[in-house]
Design an enzyme around this catalytic site. Structure first.
Site, PDB file in Angstrom:
ATOM      1  N   ARG A   1      -3.993  97.538  32.230  1.00 19.73           N
ATOM      2  CA  ARG A   1      -2.803  97.844  33.021  1.00 19.73           C
ATOM      3  C   ARG A   1      -2.206  96.552  33.543  1.00 19.73           C
ATOM      4  NH1 ARG A   1      -0.686 102.588  33.799  1.00 19.73           N
ATOM      5  NH2 ARG A   1      -0.115 101.952  35.894  1.00 19.73           N
TER       6      ARG A   1
ATOM      7  N   ASN B   1      -8.891  87.388  35.648  1.00 19.36           N
ATOM      8  CA  ASN B   1      -8.907  88.173  34.414  1.00 19.36           C
ATOM      9  C   ASN B   1      -9.632  87.387  33.329  1.00 19.36           C
ATOM     10  OD1 ASN B   1      -8.104  90.275  32.558  1.00 19.36           O
ATOM     11  ND2 ASN B   1      -6.551  88.880  31.751  1.00 19.36           N
TER      12      ASN B   1
ATOM     13  N   HIS C   1      -9.658  86.853  29.157  1.00 17.51           N
ATOM     14  CA  HIS C   1      -8.782  87.081  28.009  1.00 17.51           C
ATOM     15  C   HIS C   1      -9.446  86.485  26.761  1.00 17.51           C
ATOM     16  CE1 HIS C   1      -4.993  87.695  25.922  1.00 17.51           C
ATOM     17  NE2 HIS C   1      -5.133  86.479  25.417  1.00 17.51           N
TER      18      HIS C   1
ATOM     19  N   GLU D   1     -17.538  85.094  26.427  1.00 15.68           N
ATOM     20  CA  GLU D   1     -16.966  85.777  27.607  1.00 15.68           C
ATOM     21  C   GLU D   1     -18.061  86.079  28.615  1.00 15.68           C
ATOM     22  OE1 GLU D   1     -14.354  89.131  26.899  1.00 15.68           O
ATOM     23  OE2 GLU D   1     -13.825  88.380  24.925  1.00 15.68           O
TER      24      GLU D   1
HETATM   25  C1  GRF Z   1     -12.748  91.751  26.365  1.00 10.01           C
HETATM   26  O1  GRF Z   1     -12.555  91.201  25.105  1.00 10.01           O
HETATM   27  C2  GRF Z   1     -11.852  91.066  27.364  1.00 10.01           C
HETATM   28  O2  GRF Z   1     -11.647  89.720  27.073  1.00 10.01           O
HETATM   29  C3  GRF Z   1     -10.580  91.838  27.215  1.00 10.01           C
HETATM   30  O3  GRF Z   1     -10.975  93.171  27.030  1.00 10.01           O
HETATM   31  C4  GRF Z   1     -12.273  93.201  26.436  1.00 10.01           C
HETATM   32  C5  GRF Z   1     -13.130  94.054  27.325  1.00 10.01           C
HETATM   33  O4  GRF Z   1     -14.384  94.273  26.750  1.00 10.01           O
HETATM   34  N1  GRF Z   1      -9.729  91.618  28.358  1.00 10.01           N
HETATM   35  P1  GRF Z   1     -15.529  94.979  27.591  1.00 10.01           P
HETATM   36  O5  GRF Z   1     -14.982  96.328  28.034  1.00 10.01           O
HETATM   37  O6  GRF Z   1     -15.868  94.088  28.762  1.00 10.01           O
HETATM   38  O7  GRF Z   1     -16.669  95.132  26.647  1.00 10.01           O
END
Ligand code: GRF
Length: 220
Positions: A94, A110, A112, A177
């Site tokens: 969102r 956030n 990304h 991530e």
């Molecule tokens: C991740 O790739 C994040 O970078 C993006 O959405 C995805 C979320 O994955 N914003 P998860 O739900 O944390 O597994």
């Protein structure tokens, strides 16, 4: 424990980033406590993960609201009730309204799955592949009124391989991530993150001036 940063996580999907934040807060490597997990999607795996970890959850379904402002008012109220100090978006599908940003100034981050400012928006792993990028990666940034445009806190780089598919590249990025998101939260929890203009400064500075990657490598 007293003094931990009160973190609220917003997620719409499976929640692997949420899981990492839960795990790192519990193993002591991140001085933050997740006090609320909120989703717009009643079927979100993230809500299940939170419930399994005994973390309070809220589901506020955007389909029950006429506009973004009304929706965000409810979300902000829920975050404030839980006395959230930092909001982490983890796959929250969102856009965030101005009123939400004003309620948490420089306190929304956030993650990304691309090296911003390259490839903002959606389906970015596919876009990096289609473009022929030799590297991609992930970015944790503060949220501002633009789409994936806020000050960058931390990035990790991964190579794009010739035989990559969207799935293999996404999986390689996701591993990173899960490392950089808790690290960003920890730096903020330690009060080491300052924003000057649109640049993030880490205090005291930590730098790796000779870190460089080549893909393909220089030899071979
Ligand atoms: C991740 O790739 C994040 O970078 C993006 O959405 C995805 C979320 O994955 N914003 P998860 O739900 O944390 O597994």
């Amino acid at each position: 424990m007293a003094g931990k940063l009160r973190l609220g996580v917003l997620a719409s999907g499976g929640g692997t980033n949420l899981q990492t934040l839960i795990d790192r807060s519990r193993d002591g490597s991140m001085a933050a406590e997740i006090v609320l997990v909120l989703s717009n999607n009643p079927g979100a795996g993230a809500l299940k993960r939170a419930a399994e970890a005994d973390i309070p959850t809220a589901c506020i379904d955007h389909r029950n609201f006429d506009n973004r402002e009304e929706y965000d008012r409810e979300v902000v109220a829920a975050l404030k009730r839980s006395r959230v100090e930092l909001v982490a978006l983890a796959g929250f599908m969102r856009l965030i309204s101005g009123a939400f940003l004003e309620a948490f100034p420089n306190r929304i981050i956030n993650i990304h799955p691309a090296l911003l400012p390259a490839f903002p928006g959606l389906h970015v792993q596919r876009k990096a592949l289609e473009y022929g990028s030799r590297f991609s990666g992930c970015t944790v940034h503060f949220v501002d009124s633009g789409m994936d445009t806020g000050p960058i806190i931390i990035q990790a780089v991964v190579p794009v391989l010739d035989d990559d598919t969207e799935e293999t590249l996404s999986a390689r990025i996701l591993v990173q991530e899960h490392l950089i998101y808790p690290r960003a939260v920890q730096l903020i929890a330690e009060n080491r993150v300052r924003i000057e203009d649109r640049k993030v400064r880490i205090e005291p500075p930590i730098s790796t001036p000779n870190a460089a990657l080549c893909n393909p490598p220089l030899n071979g």
